[in-house]
Design a protein around this motif. Structure first.
Motif, PDB file in Angstrom:
ATOM      1  N   VAL A  17       0.764  -1.246  -0.100  1.00 54.88           N
ATOM      2  CA  VAL A  17       0.031   0.002  -0.061  1.00 54.88           C
ATOM      3  C   VAL A  17       0.836   1.151  -0.024  1.00 54.88           C
ATOM      4  CG1 VAL A  17      -1.751   1.619   1.307  1.00 54.88           C
ATOM      5  CG2 VAL A  17      -1.931  -1.135   0.913  1.00 54.88           C
ATOM      6  N   ARG A  18       1.804   1.099   0.623  1.00 52.05           N
ATOM      7  CA  ARG A  18       2.818   2.400   0.840  1.00 52.05           C
ATOM      8  C   ARG A  18       3.435   2.416  -0.634  1.00 52.05           C
ATOM      9  NH1 ARG A  18       8.087   2.125   0.739  1.00 52.05           N
ATOM     10  NH2 ARG A  18       8.145   0.165   1.926  1.00 52.05           N
ATOM     11  N   ARG A  19       3.799   1.536  -1.263  1.00 55.47           N
ATOM     12  CA  ARG A  19       4.210   1.776  -2.822  1.00 55.47           C
ATOM     13  C   ARG A  19       3.337   2.242  -3.666  1.00 55.47           C
ATOM     14  NH1 ARG A  19       7.941  -3.767  -3.242  1.00 55.47           N
ATOM     15  NH2 ARG A  19       9.815  -2.937  -1.974  1.00 55.47           N
ATOM     16  N   PHE A  20       2.123   1.861  -3.491  1.00 52.86           N
ATOM     17  CA  PHE A  20       1.073   2.299  -4.119  1.00 52.86           C
ATOM     18  C   PHE A  20       0.952   3.905  -4.184  1.00 52.86           C
ATOM     19  CE2 PHE A  20      -1.735  -1.658  -4.645  1.00 52.86           C
ATOM     20  CZ  PHE A  20      -0.745  -2.476  -5.507  1.00 52.86           C
ATOM     21  N   LEU A  21       0.917   4.269  -2.870  1.00 52.23           N
ATOM     22  CA  LEU A  21       0.620   5.702  -2.504  1.00 52.23           C
ATOM     23  C   LEU A  21       1.922   6.592  -2.878  1.00 52.23           C
ATOM     24  CD1 LEU A  21      -0.831   5.158   1.112  1.00 52.23           C
ATOM     25  CD2 LEU A  21      -1.981   6.198  -0.957  1.00 52.23           C
ATOM     26  N   GLU A  22       3.006   6.096  -2.796  1.00 53.87           N
ATOM     27  CA  GLU A  22       4.125   6.619  -3.106  1.00 53.87           C
ATOM     28  C   GLU A  22       4.124   6.855  -4.711  1.00 53.87           C
ATOM     29  OE1 GLU A  22       7.058   5.916   0.515  1.00 53.87           O
ATOM     30  OE2 GLU A  22       7.266   4.557  -1.096  1.00 53.87           O
ATOM     31  N   ARG A  23       3.727   5.854  -5.450  1.00 51.65           N
ATOM     32  CA  ARG A  23       3.685   6.255  -6.648  1.00 51.65           C
ATOM     33  C   ARG A  23       2.753   7.264  -7.332  1.00 51.65           C
ATOM     34  NH1 ARG A  23       3.797  -0.208  -8.163  1.00 51.65           N
ATOM     35  NH2 ARG A  23       5.820  -0.580  -7.801  1.00 51.65           N
ATOM     36  N   GLY A  24       1.727   7.409  -6.233  1.00 51.93           N
ATOM     37  CA  GLY A  24       0.943   8.492  -6.680  1.00 51.93           C
ATOM     38  C   GLY A  24       1.295  10.018  -6.074  1.00 51.93           C
ATOM     39  N   HIS A  25       2.674   9.905  -5.593  1.00 51.99           N
ATOM     40  CA  HIS A  25       3.436  11.117  -5.199  1.00 51.99           C
ATOM     41  C   HIS A  25       2.941  11.644  -3.818  1.00 51.99           C
ATOM     42  CE1 HIS A  25       5.395  11.085  -8.938  1.00 51.99           C
ATOM     43  NE2 HIS A  25       3.722  11.132  -9.711  1.00 51.99           N
ATOM     44  N   HIS A  26       2.511  10.529  -3.209  1.00 48.30           N
ATOM     45  CA  HIS A  26       2.062  11.169  -1.412  1.00 48.30           C
ATOM     46  C   HIS A  26       3.264  10.429  -0.669  1.00 48.30           C
ATOM     47  CE1 HIS A  26      -1.923  11.960  -3.253  1.00 48.30           C
ATOM     48  NE2 HIS A  26      -1.843  10.673  -3.823  1.00 48.30           N
ATOM     49  N   THR A  27       3.354  11.429   0.436  1.00 44.28           N
ATOM     50  CA  THR A  27       4.318  10.893   1.529  1.00 44.28           C
ATOM     51  C   THR A  27       3.420   9.906   2.591  1.00 44.28           C
ATOM     52  OG1 THR A  27       3.844  12.945   2.988  1.00 44.28           O
ATOM     53  CG2 THR A  27       5.525  13.036   1.235  1.00 44.28           C
ATOM     54  N   VAL A  28       4.245   9.059   2.914  1.00 46.05           N
ATOM     55  CA  VAL A  28       3.514   8.286   3.667  1.00 46.05           C
ATOM     56  C   VAL A  28       4.254   7.751   5.044  1.00 46.05           C
ATOM     57  CG1 VAL A  28       2.566   5.830   3.968  1.00 46.05           C
ATOM     58  CG2 VAL A  28       2.669   6.768   1.624  1.00 46.05           C
ATOM     59  N   GLN A  29       3.464   7.918   6.274  1.00 47.08           N
ATOM     60  CA  GLN A  29       4.255   7.224   7.627  1.00 47.08           C
ATOM     61  C   GLN A  29       3.109   6.071   7.828  1.00 47.08           C
ATOM     62  OE1 GLN A  29       6.548   8.771   9.752  1.00 47.08           O
ATOM     63  NE2 GLN A  29       6.272   6.562  10.582  1.00 47.08           N
ATOM     64  N   GLU A  30       3.928   4.990   7.968  1.00 43.13           N
ATOM     65  CA  GLU A  30       3.372   3.508   8.327  1.00 43.13           C
ATOM     66  C   GLU A  30       3.539   3.275   9.737  1.00 43.13           C
ATOM     67  OE1 GLU A  30       5.547   0.067   6.696  1.00 43.13           O
ATOM     68  OE2 GLU A  30       5.745   1.596   5.045  1.00 43.13           O
ATOM     69  N   CYS A  31       2.549   2.499  10.313  1.00 41.63           N
ATOM     70  CA  CYS A  31       2.745   2.157  11.653  1.00 41.63           C
ATOM     71  C   CYS A  31       1.902   0.820  11.573  1.00 41.63           C
ATOM     72  CB  CYS A  31       2.150   2.964  12.623  1.00 41.63           C
ATOM     73  SG  CYS A  31       0.575   3.278  12.387  1.00 41.63           S
ATOM     74  N   GLY A  32       2.102  -0.262  12.540  1.00 44.44           N
ATOM     75  CA  GLY A  32       1.750  -1.382  12.481  1.00 44.44           C
ATOM     76  C   GLY A  32       0.581  -1.623  13.677  1.00 44.44           C
ATOM     77  N   SER A  33       0.078  -0.664  14.256  1.00 48.12           N
ATOM     78  CA  SER A  33      -1.167  -0.721  15.208  1.00 48.12           C
ATOM     79  C   SER A  33      -2.003   0.370  15.322  1.00 48.12           C
ATOM     80  CB  SER A  33      -0.412  -1.333  16.819  1.00 48.12           C
ATOM     81  OG  SER A  33       0.096  -0.154  17.270  1.00 48.12           O
ATOM     82  N   ALA A  34      -2.992   0.266  16.010  1.00 45.95           N
ATOM     83  CA  ALA A  34      -4.115   1.481  16.190  1.00 45.95           C
ATOM     84  C   ALA A  34      -3.331   2.345  17.275  1.00 45.95           C
ATOM     85  CB  ALA A  34      -5.312   0.838  16.243  1.00 45.95           C
ATOM     86  N   ALA A  35      -2.653   1.509  18.239  1.00 48.09           N
ATOM     87  CA  ALA A  35      -2.139   2.341  19.397  1.00 48.09           C
ATOM     88  C   ALA A  35      -0.878   3.344  18.909  1.00 48.09           C
ATOM     89  CB  ALA A  35      -1.582   1.487  20.399  1.00 48.09           C
ATOM     90  N   GLU A  36      -0.143   2.820  18.070  1.00 50.03           N
ATOM     91  CA  GLU A  36       0.853   3.488  17.398  1.00 50.03           C
ATOM     92  C   GLU A  36       0.445   4.581  16.538  1.00 50.03           C
ATOM     93  OE1 GLU A  36       4.746   2.914  14.694  1.00 50.03           O
ATOM     94  OE2 GLU A  36       3.606   1.146  15.092  1.00 50.03           O
ATOM     95  N   ALA A  37      -0.854   4.371  15.713  1.00 54.27           N
ATOM     96  CA  ALA A  37      -1.537   5.263  14.816  1.00 54.27           C
ATOM     97  C   ALA A  37      -1.920   6.473  15.969  1.00 54.27           C
ATOM     98  CB  ALA A  37      -2.598   4.759  14.112  1.00 54.27           C
ATOM     99  N   GLU A  38      -2.442   6.039  16.884  1.00 56.53           N
ATOM    100  CA  GLU A  38      -3.011   7.095  17.698  1.00 56.53           C
ATOM    101  C   GLU A  38      -1.854   8.302  18.143  1.00 56.53           C
ATOM    102  OE1 GLU A  38      -5.321   5.639  20.842  1.00 56.53           O
ATOM    103  OE2 GLU A  38      -6.810   4.789  19.656  1.00 56.53           O
ATOM    104  N   GLU A  39      -0.658   7.572  18.512  1.00 59.72           N
ATOM    105  CA  GLU A  39       0.446   8.424  18.996  1.00 59.72           C
ATOM    106  C   GLU A  39       1.009   9.373  17.800  1.00 59.72           C
ATOM    107  OE1 GLU A  39       4.880   7.253  20.045  1.00 59.72           O
ATOM    108  OE2 GLU A  39       3.378   6.032  21.141  1.00 59.72           O
TER     109      GLU A  39
END
Length: 127
Positions: A17-39
């Motif tokens: 998904v990150r690669r797809f988004l980056e091909r659309g010229h978006h910047t992506v921060q990824e995380c592996g859990s909802a708790a990390e996302a909230e932070e």
């Protein structure tokens, strides 16, 4: 170009998904859990949240509710392979019920993902 937070517990899904988004010229921060996302959502601004629904611990439905309470106006794209022991339609309906702006079924195609992002991105981030 939009700044996107991507949350999924499966590393290979995040990578794809990150690669797809980056091909659309978006910047992506990824995380592996909802708790990390909230932070991360509490520490910096994002234009869009892309989240899986069914993750261990806190699920994406709960994360969407948190975002609606703490970051109102942040567009949310939910991605799901379906709920455990339930029809795929259940996941789509639940995501919409809690406030996801767009729901995509896995496997997510690049064009459908980029189209959803283009629809939801703030006008000042669109090319």
């Amino acid at each position: 170009m939009a700044s996107i937070l991507l949350t999924d517990d499966v590393a290979v899904v995040r990578m794809t998904v990150r690669r797809f988004l980056e091909r659309g010229h978006h910047t992506v921060q990824e995380c592996g859990s909802a708790a990390e996302a909230e932070e991360l959502l509490g520490s910096r601004p994002f234009d869009i949240l892309v989240t899986d629904l069914w993750m261990p611990g806190q699920d994406g439905l709960t994360l969407i509710g948190w975002v609606k309470a703490h970051k109102p106006g942040l567009p949310i794209i939910a991605i799901t392979g379906g709920a455990p022991r339930a029809p795929q339609l259940f996941s789509m309906e639940e995501a919409a019920r809690v406030g996801a702006d767009h729901v995509l079924m896995k496997p997510v195609g690049m064009q459908e993902l980029l189209s959803a992002v283009a629809t939801l991105a703030p006008s000042d981030t669109r090319e």
